[in-house]
Design a protein around this motif. Structure first.
Motif, short mmCIF file in Angstrom:
data_model
loop_
_atom_site.label_atom_id
_atom_site.label_comp_id
_atom_site.label_asym_id
_atom_site.label_seq_id
_atom_site.Cartn_x
_atom_site.Cartn_y
_atom_site.Cartn_z
N VAL A 102 0.75 -0.93 -0.19
CA VAL A 102 0.05 -0.16 -0.42
C VAL A 102 0.76 1.59 -0.26
CG1 VAL A 102 -1.84 1.53 1.04
CG2 VAL A 102 -1.79 -1.18 1.58
N THR A 103 0.61 1.91 -0.06
CA THR A 103 0.91 3.27 -0.90
C THR A 103 0.76 4.24 -0.71
OG1 THR A 103 2.37 2.52 -2.63
CG2 THR A 103 2.46 4.99 -2.24
N LEU A 104 0.55 5.29 0.26
CA LEU A 104 0.22 6.38 1.06
C LEU A 104 0.81 8.05 0.25
CD1 LEU A 104 -0.18 4.86 5.39
CD2 LEU A 104 -2.13 5.29 3.09
N HIS A 105 -0.13 8.87 -0.23
CA HIS A 105 0.56 9.94 -0.22
C HIS A 105 0.24 10.79 0.18
CE1 HIS A 105 1.22 8.25 -4.40
NE2 HIS A 105 0.52 6.84 -4.34
N LEU A 106 0.90 11.01 1.15
CA LEU A 106 0.81 12.38 2.49
C LEU A 106 1.49 13.55 2.27
CD1 LEU A 106 1.90 9.84 5.39
CD2 LEU A 106 -0.68 10.19 4.53
N LYS A 107 1.16 14.65 2.60
CA LYS A 107 1.30 16.03 1.95
C LYS A 107 1.64 16.88 3.46
CE LYS A 107 -1.49 16.56 -1.03
NZ LYS A 107 -3.07 16.82 -1.84
N PRO A 108 2.43 17.40 3.16
CA PRO A 108 3.21 17.77 4.85
C PRO A 108 1.45 18.59 5.89
CG PRO A 108 4.36 18.73 2.82
CD PRO A 108 3.17 18.24 2.81
N ARG A 109 1.12 19.00 5.36
CA ARG A 109 0.09 19.19 5.86
C ARG A 109 -1.16 18.10 6.27
NH1 ARG A 109 -3.77 24.31 6.37
NH2 ARG A 109 -5.44 23.95 7.36
N ASP A 110 -0.71 17.07 5.52
CA ASP A 110 -1.68 16.01 6.22
C ASP A 110 -0.78 15.12 7.67
OD1 ASP A 110 -3.00 15.78 4.57
OD2 ASP A 110 -1.87 13.74 3.39
N LEU A 111 0.20 15.41 8.42
CA LEU A 111 0.55 15.45 9.53
C LEU A 111 0.73 17.04 10.83
CD1 LEU A 111 3.88 13.39 7.36
CD2 LEU A 111 1.93 12.80 8.80
N ALA A 112 0.19 17.72 10.46
CA ALA A 112 0.62 18.88 10.66
C ALA A 112 -0.64 18.74 12.20
CB ALA A 112 -0.11 20.13 10.35
N TYR A 113 0.10 19.64 12.75
CA TYR A 113 -0.64 19.96 14.32
C TYR A 113 -0.96 21.42 14.39
CZ TYR A 113 3.15 21.51 16.20
OH TYR A 113 4.30 22.11 16.63
N TRP A 114 -2.30 21.53 15.07
CA TRP A 114 -2.80 22.95 15.57
C TRP A 114 -2.19 23.56 16.27
CZ3 TRP A 114 -5.16 26.78 13.13
CH2 TRP A 114 -5.56 28.28 14.20
N ASP A 115 -1.34 25.32 16.15
CA ASP A 115 -0.65 25.66 17.53
C ASP A 115 -1.72 26.18 17.98
OD1 ASP A 115 1.04 27.50 18.41
OD2 ASP A 115 3.21 26.76 17.76
N ALA A 116 -1.85 27.04 19.35
CA ALA A 116 -2.13 28.14 19.28
C ALA A 116 -2.02 29.16 19.76
CB ALA A 116 -3.71 27.19 20.91
N VAL A 117 -0.98 28.94 19.43
CA VAL A 117 -0.06 30.09 20.31
C VAL A 117 0.38 31.00 19.05
CG1 VAL A 117 2.72 30.65 20.82
CG2 VAL A 117 0.89 29.29 22.48
N ARG A 118 0.65 29.99 17.85
CA ARG A 118 1.09 30.49 16.89
C ARG A 118 -0.56 30.62 15.84
NH1 ARG A 118 7.08 28.00 15.44
NH2 ARG A 118 7.51 29.24 16.97
N HIS A 119 -1.24 30.02 16.14
CA HIS A 119 -2.86 30.58 15.14
C HIS A 119 -2.55 29.82 13.86
CE1 HIS A 119 -5.11 31.96 18.38
NE2 HIS A 119 -3.68 32.91 18.49
N ALA A 120 -2.15 29.36 13.75
CA ALA A 120 -1.57 27.63 12.10
C ALA A 120 -1.01 26.32 12.80
CB ALA A 120 0.23 28.69 12.09
N TRP A 121 -1.43 25.86 11.72
CA TRP A 121 -0.87 24.39 11.84
C TRP A 121 0.28 24.59 11.24
CZ3 TRP A 121 -4.88 21.24 13.12
CH2 TRP A 121 -5.84 20.82 13.43
N LEU A 152 8.51 8.05 9.25
CA LEU A 152 8.98 9.07 8.33
C LEU A 152 10.11 9.74 9.10
CD1 LEU A 152 4.94 9.41 7.62
CD2 LEU A 152 6.30 8.10 5.98
N ALA A 153 10.88 10.40 7.95
CA ALA A 153 11.38 11.62 8.38
C ALA A 153 10.53 12.69 7.86
CB ALA A 153 13.18 11.45 7.92
N ILE A 154 10.94 13.65 8.69
CA ILE A 154 9.79 14.64 8.26
C ILE A 154 11.16 15.87 8.31
CG2 ILE A 154 8.94 16.76 9.03
CD1 ILE A 154 6.81 15.14 9.94
N GLU A 155 11.57 16.25 7.22
CA GLU A 155 13.21 16.68 6.97
C GLU A 155 13.53 18.06 7.25
OE1 GLU A 155 14.82 15.59 3.34
OE2 GLU A 155 14.62 13.16 4.05
N ASN A 156 12.12 18.65 7.03
CA ASN A 156 11.69 20.75 7.46
C ASN A 156 10.78 21.50 8.14
OD1 ASN A 156 13.70 21.56 5.37
ND2 ASN A 156 13.07 20.25 3.88
#
Length: 64
Positions: free
Chosen positions: A11-30, A54-58
Motif C-alpha cells: 500500500v502506498t500512502l501519498h501524504l502531504k506536509p499538511r496531513d501531518l500537521a498539528y494546531w499550534d494555538a500560540v501561533r494560530h497556525a497548523w 517517516l522522517a520529516i526533514e523540514n
C-alpha cells in the motif's frame, strides 16, 4: 481497498506536509515539525501490526 483475511499487499500512502500537521494555538497556525513520525495501521486501535517511520526533514507552518 479491501484486503481479504490472510492476504498481503503493498500500500502506498501519498501524504502531504499538511496531513501531518498539528494546531499550534500560540501561533494560530497548523505546524509540522522536523522529527521522526511513526505511522501505524491495523484492523483496530488495539491491533496495529503494520508500522513505518517517516522522517520529516523540514518544519513548516500553514495559516488558516
Amino acid at each position: 481497498m479491501r484486503i481479504e483475511p490472510g492476504a498481503e499487499t503493498d500500500v502506498t500512502l501519498h501524504l502531504k506536509p499538511r496531513d501531518l500537521a498539528y494546531w499550534d494555538a500560540v501561533r494560530h497556525a497548523w505546524r509540522v515539525e522536523k522529527e521522526q513520525v511513526r505511522v501505524l495501521a491495523g484492523g483496530s486501535s488495539d491491533t496495529l501490526p503494520v508500522q513505518a517511520t517517516l522522517a520529516i526533514e523540514n518544519s513548516a507552518e500553514f495559516k488558516p
